[in-house]
Structure formats: C-alpha cells, structure tokens
Write a protein that holds these residues in place. Structure first.
Motif, short mmCIF file in Angstrom:
data_model
loop_
_atom_site.label_atom_id
_atom_site.label_comp_id
_atom_site.label_asym_id
_atom_site.label_seq_id
_atom_site.Cartn_x
_atom_site.Cartn_y
_atom_site.Cartn_z
N MET A 101 0.79 -1.11 0.07
CA MET A 101 0.04 -0.02 0.07
C MET A 101 0.94 1.30 0.09
SD MET A 101 -2.76 1.09 2.56
CE MET A 101 -3.96 -0.42 2.57
N PRO A 102 0.75 2.07 -1.01
CA PRO A 102 1.45 3.52 -0.87
C PRO A 102 1.31 4.22 0.14
CG PRO A 102 -0.10 3.39 -2.84
CD PRO A 102 0.11 2.02 -2.30
N ARG A 103 2.22 5.29 0.24
CA ARG A 103 1.98 6.24 1.19
C ARG A 103 0.53 6.85 1.03
NH1 ARG A 103 7.57 9.25 1.24
NH2 ARG A 103 7.54 8.47 -1.10
N ASP A 104 0.22 7.67 0.13
CA ASP A 104 -0.87 8.24 -0.01
C ASP A 104 -2.12 7.45 0.36
OD1 ASP A 104 -0.90 6.75 -2.30
OD2 ASP A 104 -1.29 8.44 -3.69
N ILE A 105 -2.30 6.15 0.06
CA ILE A 105 -3.41 5.37 0.28
C ILE A 105 -3.29 5.07 1.90
CG2 ILE A 105 -4.53 3.15 -0.03
CD1 ILE A 105 -4.80 5.13 -2.52
N LYS A 106 -2.04 4.84 2.39
CA LYS A 106 -1.96 4.57 3.82
C LYS A 106 -2.56 5.90 4.65
CE LYS A 106 2.08 1.62 4.06
NZ LYS A 106 3.43 1.22 4.62
N ALA A 107 -2.34 7.17 4.07
CA ALA A 107 -2.71 8.25 4.71
C ALA A 107 -4.23 8.45 4.89
CB ALA A 107 -2.19 9.19 4.19
N ALA A 108 -5.02 7.86 3.71
CA ALA A 108 -6.28 7.73 3.81
C ALA A 108 -6.87 6.94 4.84
CB ALA A 108 -6.74 7.51 2.32
N TYR A 109 -6.26 5.72 4.87
CA TYR A 109 -6.86 4.71 5.93
C TYR A 109 -6.38 5.31 7.48
CZ TYR A 109 -8.27 1.38 2.37
OH TYR A 109 -8.72 0.72 1.32
N LYS A 110 -5.57 6.17 7.60
CA LYS A 110 -5.22 6.66 8.90
C LYS A 110 -6.23 7.88 9.29
CE LYS A 110 -1.31 8.85 11.48
NZ LYS A 110 0.00 8.99 11.41
N LYS A 111 -6.83 8.59 8.33
CA LYS A 111 -7.67 9.75 8.43
C LYS A 111 -8.84 9.16 8.38
CE LYS A 111 -6.05 11.90 4.62
NZ LYS A 111 -5.75 12.90 3.59
N GLU A 112 -9.39 7.85 8.25
CA GLU A 112 -10.49 7.26 8.35
C GLU A 112 -11.62 7.77 7.09
OE1 GLU A 112 -11.67 5.38 12.43
OE2 GLU A 112 -10.78 7.30 12.74
N THR A 113 -10.89 8.12 6.23
CA THR A 113 -11.84 8.57 5.02
C THR A 113 -12.11 7.17 4.23
OG1 THR A 113 -10.00 8.82 3.57
CG2 THR A 113 -11.00 10.80 4.76
N ARG A 114 -11.42 6.02 4.28
CA ARG A 114 -11.62 4.80 3.91
C ARG A 114 -11.50 3.71 5.09
NH1 ARG A 114 -11.61 5.61 -1.70
NH2 ARG A 114 -11.17 7.77 -2.01
N SER A 115 -12.17 2.70 4.78
CA SER A 115 -12.23 1.65 6.09
C SER A 115 -11.83 0.34 5.58
CB SER A 115 -13.77 1.52 6.20
OG SER A 115 -13.79 0.24 7.28
N PRO A 116 -10.89 -0.37 6.41
CA PRO A 116 -10.31 -1.68 5.86
C PRO A 116 -11.26 -2.76 5.81
CG PRO A 116 -9.17 -0.65 8.04
CD PRO A 116 -10.53 0.24 7.85
N ASP A 117 -12.68 -2.69 5.81
CA ASP A 117 -13.63 -3.27 5.50
C ASP A 117 -14.12 -3.28 4.21
OD1 ASP A 117 -15.35 -1.45 6.07
OD2 ASP A 117 -16.43 -2.32 7.43
N GLY A 118 -13.45 -2.37 3.51
CA GLY A 118 -13.91 -2.01 2.11
C GLY A 118 -15.20 -0.96 2.08
#
Length: 603
Positions: free
Chosen positions: A1-18
């Motif tokens: 997972m590239p850093r920009d995508i990681k940041a989105a999950y950290k900000k919780e704009t996207r969820s690990p359940d999809g």
C-alpha cells in the motif's frame, strides 16, 4: 500500500472493511454551460458558471482547472505524434470571474491540460465559490475522442473548463492528459445548452429539455414514442434532414440538456446523420425503460442495427452481469472514429462486420458502470474500468455467440498480445499507477491482465458469491471515488475470506501465467500430478487425463489450488485406470509456454 493510500486509512476516509470511512468526503460542482457551434465554422465559443462546494476538511487556496483540449497545442506533452490536422491553438480563456469579481486569468506556459488558480482568499471547509469562464477554441480537423467527424459533423467532448478532482488520497489531480490515458472527474450537476444551426440535430448526455422547441411536430412525436417502443423507430431520415423537415427553422436552435450527479457531458451534432431510436426495460421491479439512440451516416450499413445492439446491451448488462439496472435514461451511439465511452454516449467506428460492431458497442456501453457509475480514477487505475468492461464484454459475448467463439475473440484481442510477449514491460504489476506508464505493457495491464484476474476470482468464489461481492462494492461506492484497495477489501469482507494472497499475486507482483507438469506418478491409489507454477499467477486450469482404455476425464482446478503454495501443487486423481497422457488446459488463461503442459506415459 503506497503512502498516499495509507494516509487515507489513517484519516479514516476509507475503512479496512472496504466501506467508505466515517470521515469520507468528496467535492461537488454545479455547471451551467452554453456552447455555440456553427459548422462549417470551426470556432466553438462557450461560457459557463460553476458553483463549487468544498466538502473537504481543509481550506482551498490553489484549485486546479482542467483544459483537456490544450492537448492540441504545439508543444503539449503527449504519448502519440500529432499531424497538422490535429494541431490547434488550444483553449483560449477570454474572461473569468470569481464570486462576481473579475479574475485575472494567467496561464503557466509550461503547463497545458491543467492550470492552477490562486484564490485571493482561501475557500473554507464546507463553503462554496462561484467561477465563470468565457472561452473559445478551434475544433480539431482530425477527430479522435473529440473533433470533426466530417466538415458538417462535430463531436464535442472535454470542451469546457472544469475544476479538477480534489480527493482524500491524491489531493489535486494534476496528472497531464497525454491523449492515451483516460480521465478522472467529480460527480457534478449539469445544465448544458448547445446552440447549433437549423437542420442540425444535437445528441448528448442528459435529458433534452423542451424538445418541442427544437423539433418539428412529426419528428417530436417519433422522438417521444421511442421512449416506450420495443421497435426501432426512424426518428429522422436522410431525406427529411435534407429537406428541412426535422428541426425548427430558426437560424439557430438551442438544445438544452440536464443531468445530475454525473462525471461529464458530451455531445454530437450533424445536419445529415440519420437518427434511429428505441427502448428496453432495464429494471423489472419498476418497469423503467432506457432509450438507445443511434446517429450515423447513410453509408454506415452496420449502424442500421445499432439500436438493436444497444438495446440488447442494456438489457443483458442490467439483468445478468453486472446485473444492476442501467442507471441512466438513455445512451447514444454516435458514428465517429474513437471507439470511446462517455456518460450516456459512445463514439464508435463503423465496421463491415456487424458482429464486431456489436462487440465494440457492448464494450463501450459496459463502461457505463465502470468508470461512470463508480467514479474510478481512470488515469491512475485504469484497470478498474477497462478490466471490468473487458470482463463484461466476454460474458455478454458468450451469451451472444457461445463460449467457443467468444473466448476465441477474447484470447485474440485481450490475452494473446500479453502472454506471447516476453518483454519486461509486460510483467509490470497491474497496480502500478497508469500515469507512470505507457506502451503495450500499460495497455495489457488495464485490459487483459486485469480482466482475467477478475474472471479468475469469479472462478475461485463461484458466480453467486462473486456477484454478491461485486454488488456490495458497487452499492458501497457508486457515485464516489473508490480505489483498488476499496475493491479488494470489499471482496475480502463480503466473501468472509482473506483473499490477499490472490490479490498480491495477480495485481501486485511481476507474475504471468506459465504452468508446467513436473512429473506424473501412478500408484494403487491413483495418479499424482506434480505441477510447477513457473509464472507465479494463481490461474485456474483443467487437468485433462487420457486413459489407456481410450476414455477421457477432466478435473477443473480453481485458483484456490495455489493458496497453500503458490509455486507448486500435487493433484491426485483417484482411479484404478492406467493413464496414457496428462495435459494442462488453461482456456482463456493462456499459458506462456505450452511445451511443458503435456506428459505422456512411456511405452
């Protein structure tokens, strides 16, 4: 997972359940556009107002404006050569305002298809701003995705200045349009008016407003009847167009179209294109119909079947794969040179082979779902739309002509060029950002490699579970901006399986398809076949056994075969028969080296 995508999950704009995360947001615009096109005059003039809503948690200081038609300017970076007929001086911004005040438009001469703006005051979160632009451009003589089809037929696409996508992982979309990759757009509301001369019909995205203001009574009656007709209606014939019996005879007619929550608007206009239309039920629950329009030159014999082809596409795609009712009221198939999709439109060539004409129409209409309904980033992750359109293309083709012919065409157009090419650029991982790639390797990543990956997952999960996962993904993310990880995680979540072993091998690694029979051992228990996965991709295959008594049997292996050990597998066939030969058959999952796919018992 590239850093920009990681940041989105950290900000919780996207969820690990999809699912979209609790902090997911996206911006939105309302566009009111007026364009005047008066063939054979090549000068196209436009003006627009944009109300832009900042739904992000951050202030905006430097919005980005997309000017796609600057690809025609000399010196613009592009991935293809440009002829004299292709080149123009690009889009000229004649005037601009910001929130009612004059804005001094300045362009960076080193940038072409996008330009930054500098706001005198930052746009606060959850606030809006209003921009206006007046502009003009000379339409390109050489038609591709847009431009002149002939001297009296124009295809208008990417013709208006628009605010680029600001998203939660890539920030502003500053990717250059290189005339090979495709697009990334916000979901906006549009009111677009096309001013065209009398006797010109305008076809386009959205609902035509006040058709009685632009069509003569008999033509209007046919147009209206097409919304409920199962038959192909000849709305306007060649003779009627030539004798001024189609449009109102004002010097200029204003054709206005409205669409909401859609990523783009596109239009075609001509004074001699024949007009056919008909409709089909796309939603059985509500009995909702969608209309197919076909606009074409009299010499294009295949287009006389195009309404039929389009209706079949809408019907089949709505009820089978993806099995979601076509989300719009219509589609128009316009004869051009691009083989290109747009919201509610396709710009398709004419072919002598009507089977191929149908094939192209089905592919472009399938794009309705991916990217337009789903809002994917075609420029960076084109495999999320081209791979799916290619998959639906095979599935509908199988229904049209049977598996043997459909798979032969699929292998010829989508798989063979990749699997038969040993060049290193062919094995670049599919997940590699498309805006960093060019050439055949990039194209195969987007189309064939991704498509057979989706089909391999379908083989792994079975049709019912695969469709349940696909529908969950589309339900969660339509009208938004999903990334590949949102797709992968949705399938993991809905299937209840950790499928990362498959996603990694197929989409994230430099693999290809190459299986080999290492050896075959016979015992009282049966036959054990040891197979090496040289290429690394977890492809399904059939194990074909020919016994000494002349009988045959085949044993299908799904990609699950490779979950425990992606490099090798042992398969035991329980039989008391002696075996004469064993072979591997991949079908559409073509093998790069078939010389090691067969074993014959020693005599």
């Amino acid at each position: 997972m590239p850093r920009d995508i990681k940041a989105a999950y950290k900000k919780e704009t996207r969820s690990p359940d999809g699912r979209p995360g609790k902090n997911y947001w996206q911006n939105h615009g309302r566009y009111n556009v007026t364009v005047t096109a008066l063939p054979p005059d090549r000068n196209v003039k436009g003006e627009e107002s944009i109300t832009y809503f900042n739904n992000s948690p951050d202030s905006i200081r430097n919005p980005v404006i997309k000017l796609f038609l600057n690809i025609h300017k000399p010196g613009a970076p592009r991935n293809f050569g440009a002829t004299a007929d292709y080149l123009t001086s690009g889009i000229h911004i004649d005037a601009a305002t910001l929130n009612g005040a004059t804005y001094e438009w300045k362009e960076n001469p080193n940038l072409f298809t996008w330009q930054p703006m500098r706001l005198p005051k930052a746009l606060a979160p959850h606030d809006s701003m209003k921009l206006t632009f007046k502009w003009h451009y000379e339409i390109s003589k050489q038609s591709n995705r847009e431009g002149m089809i002939d001297s009296l037929t124009y295809f208008l696409a990417y013709f208006y200045p628009r605010i680029a996508v600001l998203d939660d992982y890539n920030v502003w979309d500053r990717m250059n349009f290189m005339d090979s990759h495709e697009f990334y757009s916000d979901f906006n509301d549009y009111v677009v008016t096309i001013n065209a001369p009398k006797n010109y019909v305008v076809w386009g995205t959205g609902t035509l407003q006040h058709p009685e203001a632009v069509l003569q009574p008999e033509i209007l009656q046919r147009f209206n009847s097409s919304f409920t007709s199962d038959q192909t209606i000849h709305v306007a014939t060649k003779e009627e167009l030539a004798t001024g019996k189609v449009t109102k005879q004002n010097a200029v007619n204003s054709w206005q179209f409205i669409a909401k929550n859609i990523p783009d608007m596109t239009f075609g206009l001509s004074d001699h294109y024949i007009w056919d239309a008909g409709s089909v039920v796309v939603d059985n629950a509500t009995k909702r119909r969608a209309v197919v329009h076909a606009a074409y030159q009299d010499a294009a014999a295949d287009y006389r079947f195009m309404v039929k082809f389009g209706k079949h596409s809408l019907d089949w795609l709505s009820h089978n794969w993806p099995g979601i009712p076509y989300p719009y009221e219509k589609t128009t198939i316009f004869q051009g040179f691009a083989g290109m999709e747009y919201p509610m439109m396709a710009n398709d060539e004419s072919y002598q082979d009507t089977t191929f004409s149908r094939f192209v129409a089905e592919h472009e209409i399938a794009h309705t779902y991916m990217p337009f309904y789903m809002g994917t980033n075609e420029t960076r992750y084109g495999f999320m739309d081209e791979g799916w359109a290619t998959t639906f293309e095979l599935l509908i083709g199988t229904a049209d002509m049977g598996a043997e012919k459909a798979e032969a065409m699929y292998k010829q157009f989508r798989v063979q060029g990749w699997i038969g090419d040993r060049s290193s650029n062919q094995d670049i991982p599919i997940i590699t950002p498309g805006d960093a790639l060019t050439g055949a390797g990039f194209g195969n990543n987007e189309y064939g490699k991704a498509s057979i990956g989706y089909l391999a997952m379908k083989d792994l999960l079975g049709d019912e579970l695969f469709k349940r996962c696909l529908h969950a993904y589309m339900d969660r993310w339509h009208g938004k901006h999903p990334t590949p990880w949102d797709f992968f995680y949705t399938f993991n979540n809905v299937s209840g399986k950790n499928l990362n072993w498959f996603w990694n091998k197929w989409f994230f690694e430099s693999n290809y398809i190459d299986l080999a029979i290492k050896d075959v051992k016979q015992s009282a228990a049966g036959i054990t076949v040891n197979i090496d996965n040289i290429g690394g991709m977890p492809a399904p295959f059939d194990l074909m056994a020919t016994y000494s008594d002349g009988t045959n049997a085949h044993f299908h292996q799904t990609p699950a075969t490779w979950q425990a050990d992606p490099k090798k597998v042992s398969i035991t066939i329980k039989t008391k028969k002696s075996v004469k030969s064993i072979s591997l058959e991949g079908g559409i999952w073509m093998d790069a080296d078939e010389t090691n796919n067969e074993w014959t018992a020693k005599k």
